[in-house]
Design an enzyme around this catalytic site. Structure first.
Site, PDB file in Angstrom:
ATOM      1  N   ARG A   1       0.804  -1.231   0.000  1.00 55.09           N
ATOM      2  CA  ARG A   1       0.000   0.000   0.000  1.00 55.09           C
ATOM      3  C   ARG A   1       0.830   1.270   0.000  1.00 55.09           C
ATOM      4  NH1 ARG A   1      -4.027  -1.741   4.765  1.00 55.09           N
ATOM      5  NH2 ARG A   1      -1.998  -2.280   5.590  1.00 55.09           N
TER       6      ARG A   1
ATOM      7  N   HIS B   1      -4.307   4.443   6.155  1.00 55.79           N
ATOM      8  CA  HIS B   1      -4.712   3.050   6.283  1.00 55.79           C
ATOM      9  C   HIS B   1      -4.458   2.473   7.669  1.00 55.79           C
ATOM     10  CE1 HIS B   1      -0.617   2.846   4.499  1.00 55.79           C
ATOM     11  NE2 HIS B   1      -0.465   1.841   5.308  1.00 55.79           N
TER      12      HIS B   1
ATOM     13  N   GLU C   1       2.559  15.227  10.713  1.00 56.55           N
ATOM     14  CA  GLU C   1       2.627  15.266   9.265  1.00 56.55           C
ATOM     15  C   GLU C   1       1.434  16.031   8.705  1.00 56.55           C
ATOM     16  OE1 GLU C   1       2.735  11.134   8.257  1.00 56.55           O
ATOM     17  OE2 GLU C   1       4.897  11.051   8.456  1.00 56.55           O
TER      18      GLU C   1
END
Length: 103
Positions: A7, A76, A100
């Site tokens: 991913r 995710h 972030e």
């Protein structure tokens, strides 16, 4: 590995395409790219990534066996953190948190 890659690799590639202006307008006018899995065929999709087919059909009404699926990177998993308001302030006066930025 192409579309069967992890991913994080796929997410970075998609984000790059969108940031460099090669995305399209997706559902809810949010930029995305179309993931074309048709070349894998129904047998491979059903055996290796059945959840992709299930989610595509349930939430978008798109069967990835027959047509490309609009996708974009999303979170995710969560690795913990500090509860803040939208400005980074915590419940402790004078304590702020940073992290972030959202893309």
């Amino acid at each position: 590995m192409m579309e069967l890659a992890p991913r994080d690799i796929i997410s970075r590639a998609i984000a790059t395409e969108i940031q460099q202006g090669r995305g399209i307008e997706g559902p809810e006018a949010i930029p995305c790219v179309k993931l074309d899995l048709r070349h894998l065929g129904a047998d491979t999709i059903n055996s290796k990534i059945p959840f992709v087919r299930e989610l595509s059909m349930k939430f978008l009404g798109i069967d990835p066996v027959d047509e490309p699926v609009p996708v974009r990177p999303v979170q995710h998993y969560t690795m913990g953190g500090i509860e803040t308001d939208s400005f980074g302030a915590t419940r402790i006066q004078g304590l702020w948190a940073a992290g972030e930025p959202l893309v």
